[in-house]
Design an enzyme around this catalytic site. Structure first.
Site, PDB file in Angstrom:
ATOM      1  N   HIS A 256       0.951  -0.756   0.368  1.00 39.20           N
ATOM      2  CA  HIS A 256       0.279   0.028  -0.064  1.00 39.20           C
ATOM      3  C   HIS A 256       0.874   1.046   0.037  1.00 39.20           C
ATOM      4  O   HIS A 256       1.856   1.401   0.200  1.00 39.20           O
ATOM      5  CB  HIS A 256      -1.024  -0.191   1.222  1.00 39.20           C
ATOM      6  CG  HIS A 256      -1.892   1.047   1.163  1.00 39.20           C
ATOM      7  ND1 HIS A 256      -2.082   2.591   1.115  1.00 39.20           N
ATOM      8  CD2 HIS A 256      -3.001   0.735   0.410  1.00 39.20           C
ATOM      9  CE1 HIS A 256      -3.463   2.700   0.905  1.00 39.20           C
ATOM     10  NE2 HIS A 256      -4.073   1.841   1.089  1.00 39.20           N
ATOM     11  N   GLU A 318      -8.204  -5.524   0.325  1.00 36.00           N
ATOM     12  CA  GLU A 318      -8.400  -5.961  -0.607  1.00 36.00           C
ATOM     13  C   GLU A 318      -8.333  -7.996  -1.047  1.00 36.00           C
ATOM     14  O   GLU A 318      -9.423  -8.838  -0.600  1.00 36.00           O
ATOM     15  CB  GLU A 318      -7.963  -5.754  -2.534  1.00 36.00           C
ATOM     16  CG  GLU A 318      -8.039  -4.530  -2.396  1.00 36.00           C
ATOM     17  CD  GLU A 318      -8.522  -3.642  -3.116  1.00 36.00           C
ATOM     18  OE1 GLU A 318      -9.871  -4.584  -2.716  1.00 36.00           O
ATOM     19  OE2 GLU A 318      -8.619  -3.228  -4.173  1.00 36.00           O
TER      20      GLU A 318
HETATM   21  N1  ACO Z   1       4.189  -7.660  -5.068  1.00 40.04           N
HETATM   22  C1  ACO Z   1       5.279  -7.164  -5.073  1.00 40.04           C
HETATM   23  N2  ACO Z   1       6.379  -6.422  -4.601  1.00 40.04           N
HETATM   24  C2  ACO Z   1       5.495  -5.150  -4.769  1.00 40.04           C
HETATM   25  C3  ACO Z   1       3.851  -5.964  -4.278  1.00 40.04           C
HETATM   26  C4  ACO Z   1       3.495  -6.722  -4.607  1.00 40.04           C
HETATM   27  N3  ACO Z   1       2.225  -6.185  -4.094  1.00 40.04           N
HETATM   28  N4  ACO Z   1       3.781  -4.130  -3.663  1.00 40.04           N
HETATM   29  C5  ACO Z   1       4.614  -3.452  -3.984  1.00 40.04           C
HETATM   30  N5  ACO Z   1       5.266  -3.997  -4.441  1.00 40.04           N
HETATM   31  C6  ACO Z   1       7.062  -3.795  -4.436  1.00 40.04           C
HETATM   32  C7  ACO Z   1       7.314  -2.766  -5.986  1.00 40.04           C
HETATM   33  O1  ACO Z   1       7.665  -3.962  -7.262  1.00 40.04           O
HETATM   34  C8  ACO Z   1       8.454  -2.114  -6.080  1.00 40.04           C
HETATM   35  O2  ACO Z   1       9.760  -2.819  -5.971  1.00 40.04           O
HETATM   36  P1  ACO Z   1      11.184  -2.444  -6.445  1.00 40.04           P
HETATM   37  O3  ACO Z   1      11.709  -1.238  -5.808  1.00 40.04           O
HETATM   38  O4  ACO Z   1      11.956  -3.239  -5.775  1.00 40.04           O
HETATM   39  O5  ACO Z   1      10.907  -2.421  -8.068  1.00 40.04           O
HETATM   40  C9  ACO Z   1       8.336  -1.620  -4.268  1.00 40.04           C
HETATM   41  O6  ACO Z   1       7.167  -2.684  -3.410  1.00 40.04           O
HETATM   42  C10 ACO Z   1       7.656  -0.125  -4.529  1.00 40.04           C
HETATM   43  O7  ACO Z   1       6.472  -0.123  -5.110  1.00 40.04           O
HETATM   44  P2  ACO Z   1       5.535   0.598  -5.457  1.00 40.04           P
HETATM   45  O8  ACO Z   1       4.781   0.326  -6.656  1.00 40.04           O
HETATM   46  O9  ACO Z   1       6.506   2.016  -5.458  1.00 40.04           O
HETATM   47  O10 ACO Z   1       4.669   0.770  -4.487  1.00 40.04           O
HETATM   48  P3  ACO Z   1       3.067   2.191  -4.360  1.00 40.04           P
HETATM   49  O11 ACO Z   1       3.682   2.869  -3.278  1.00 40.04           O
HETATM   50  O12 ACO Z   1       2.872   2.853  -5.651  1.00 40.04           O
HETATM   51  O13 ACO Z   1       2.380   0.693  -4.935  1.00 40.04           O
HETATM   52  C11 ACO Z   1       0.754  -0.547  -4.897  1.00 40.04           C
HETATM   53  C12 ACO Z   1       1.416   0.651  -3.590  1.00 40.04           C
HETATM   54  C13 ACO Z   1      -0.113  -0.284  -5.914  1.00 40.04           C
HETATM   55  C14 ACO Z   1      -0.710  -1.109  -3.697  1.00 40.04           C
HETATM   56  C15 ACO Z   1       1.013  -1.686  -4.889  1.00 40.04           C
HETATM   57  O14 ACO Z   1       2.130  -2.403  -3.700  1.00 40.04           O
HETATM   58  C16 ACO Z   1       0.594  -3.205  -5.666  1.00 40.04           C
HETATM   59  O15 ACO Z   1       0.698  -2.849  -6.779  1.00 40.04           O
HETATM   60  N6  ACO Z   1       0.157  -4.191  -4.940  1.00 40.04           N
HETATM   61  C17 ACO Z   1      -0.559  -4.927  -5.299  1.00 40.04           C
HETATM   62  C18 ACO Z   1      -1.518  -4.552  -5.603  1.00 40.04           C
HETATM   63  C19 ACO Z   1      -2.515  -4.240  -4.806  1.00 40.04           C
HETATM   64  O16 ACO Z   1      -3.111  -4.592  -3.676  1.00 40.04           O
HETATM   65  N7  ACO Z   1      -3.473  -3.031  -5.108  1.00 40.04           N
HETATM   66  C20 ACO Z   1      -4.521  -2.911  -4.274  1.00 40.04           C
HETATM   67  C21 ACO Z   1      -4.260  -1.802  -3.028  1.00 40.04           C
HETATM   68  S1  ACO Z   1      -5.067  -0.742  -1.738  1.00 40.04           S
HETATM   69  C22 ACO Z   1      -6.391  -0.342  -2.764  1.00 40.04           C
HETATM   70  O17 ACO Z   1      -5.684   0.304  -3.760  1.00 40.04           O
HETATM   71  C23 ACO Z   1      -7.988  -0.356  -2.231  1.00 40.04           C
END
Ligand code: ACO
Length: 381
Positions: A256, A318
């Site tokens: 998140h 989620e």
């Molecule tokens: N699985 C694996 N790796 C992840 C995940 C995940 N669920 N979430 C983040 N990371 C990693 C990214 O690959 C990145 O790694 P890196 O720096 O080595 O490239 C690092 O963690 C940071 O990720 P960002 O995308 O910069 O973080 P951000 O704050 O933008 O992401 C998000 C938040 C979009 C929710 C992300 O955690 C994600 O994609 N989760 C999976 C999808 C999900 O569950 N979405 C629902 C969110 S809740 C809601 O909005 C209601």
């Protein structure tokens, strides 16, 4: 003196609005909705009470609540043009979230200029749209809303054709209340941007649905549950998740932007799902699935710490949304539209707040392109 300009990718940490509606503390794992901890509202409040709270700033008394309930209940039926569009969408098998976006765009065809009336139409009719679509695409006729039932119970009735049990209604209300508002998330920000141009509520809501749809926001619960189904048995969880992370894929339902600890909504929904599954009166779910999901969660959090150290990737809302809505008999592709049903009062409350206080939202960009290029005539390129 030059104005300081700071670029933050993804606007992370940038404060772009002041709000009375909800507060997210990502380090403590706390969510307040209009001053109330989400845990309180999820357990005790009805959907209409929470919508009223967000729109009026205080919980309703008995007569205010019964007026508000009636106001929503009498607006649930869909205009013929909306129903027609849903029929076409169902024939073409468009995704339910796209069907909701298209149908939501027709909700101002009657030219209703009053934003409060538009708001009530949107909230009252979203469940009718989703349920009508779900039935039509599986060859069944939509059901007329039942004005005697509350918002949540009527949604389940229109989907399944039978009035839900009190436990099922409570579970859905807990879910809808839990997701009703969440600070300046992407879809809420979208709605505020649109309304800040002096556009209308329906346009703001259509834009918000578009933002909610993506898997990095509200599109994750379906894939999160598909993952649990694919895993199937507890012993498959570790190798399955490890392989996914080795391929560089994201685990849906984890991570998140704001929460660096377990999302408090995951806590609330996991408890609500546990109660629902224990009752064993849900349409399609059982205790084994719940236990498998808990095991998958444990393994996922452990592996995320191994693969992404220092990122604090924890369970988000989620994951248990998926489990809860599955227990209520919803197919995975109805999870995101149901999220939109829950979030709609929050989007609208933010629109009202933006209209009252806000300026046009118009940030700036930093130009990093070339300069000093000279025009070259077409025949010389
Ligand atoms: N699985 C694996 N790796 C992840 C995940 C995940 N669920 N979430 C983040 N990371 C990693 C990214 O690959 C990145 O790694 P890196 O720096 O080595 O490239 C690092 O963690 C940071 O990720 P960002 O995308 O910069 O973080 P951000 O704050 O933008 O992401 C998000 C938040 C979009 C929710 C992300 O955690 C994600 O994609 N989760 C999976 C999808 C999900 O569950 N979405 C629902 C969110 S809740 C809601 O909005 C209601």
């Amino acid at each position: 003196m030059t104005e300081e300009r700071v670029f933050r990718e993804g606007l992370e940490g940038v404060v772009a609005a002041q709000t009375h509606l909800s507060h997210v503390d990502g380090l403590k794992g706390e969510l307040l909705i209009a001053g109330y901890p989400v845990e309180e509202l999820a357990q005790h409040a009805g959907y209409e009470e929470v919508a009223y709270l967000l729109w009026h700033g205080a919980l309703p008394d008995e007569s205010q609540l019964s007026d508000f309930r009636r106001r929503l209940a009498t607006r649930r039926a869909l205009p013929e043009a909306t129903l027609e569009l849903i029929r076409i969408a169902a024939e073409r098998k468009v995704a339910p979230m796209d069907a909701l976006r298209m149908a939501a765009g027709t909700l101002d065809l009657d030219g209703q200029p009053d934003p409060r009336e538009q708001a009530a139409d949107v909230v009252a009719r979203f469940p009718t749209i989703v349920a009508a679509y779900a039935r039509l695409r599986s060859g069944r006729q939509p059901l007329q809303p039942d004005p005697e039932l509350g918002h949540a119970a009527n949604y389940l009735y229109m989907l399944h054709g039978a009035a839900p049990s009190p436990a099922q209604t409570r579970a859905l209300e807990s879910y809808l209340n839990t997701v009703v508002d969440h600070g300046l998330n992407a879809s809420t920000f979208t709605a505020r941007i649109i309304i800040s141009t002096d556009s209308d509520i329906v346009s703001a809501i259509v834009g918000a649905i578009g933002a909610l749809k993506g898997p990095r926001h509200g599109g994750a619960p379906g894939p999160a549950l598909d993952m649990v189904f694919e895993i199937g048995e507890p012993q498959n969880a570790e190798p399955y998740l490890r392989a996914k992370l080795q391929r560089g894929e994201r685990l849906m339902g984890f991570g998140h932007r704001v929460y660096k600890v377990r999302d408090p909504r995951a806590e609330v929904l996991s408890a609500a799902a546990a109660r629902l599954y224990e009752q064993n009166e849900q349409i399609d779910g059982d205790q084994t699935l719940y236990e498998l999901a808990r095991h998958v969660e444990e393994q996922a959090v452990r592996l995320l710490a191994e693969f992404k150290p220092g990122r604090n990737l924890q369970t988000n809302v989620e994951f248990y949304t998926a489990l809860l809505l599955h227990g209520l008999g919803l197919s995975t592709d109805l999870f995101s539209p149901t999220f939109a049903i829950g979030r709609a009062p929050g989007w609208i409350a933010h629109c009202f707040e933006q209209q009252r206080h806000g300026r046009l939202i118009r940030p700036t960009s930093e130009y990093v392109g070339e300069r000093g290029r000279q025009w070259i005539a077409l025949e010389r390129r």
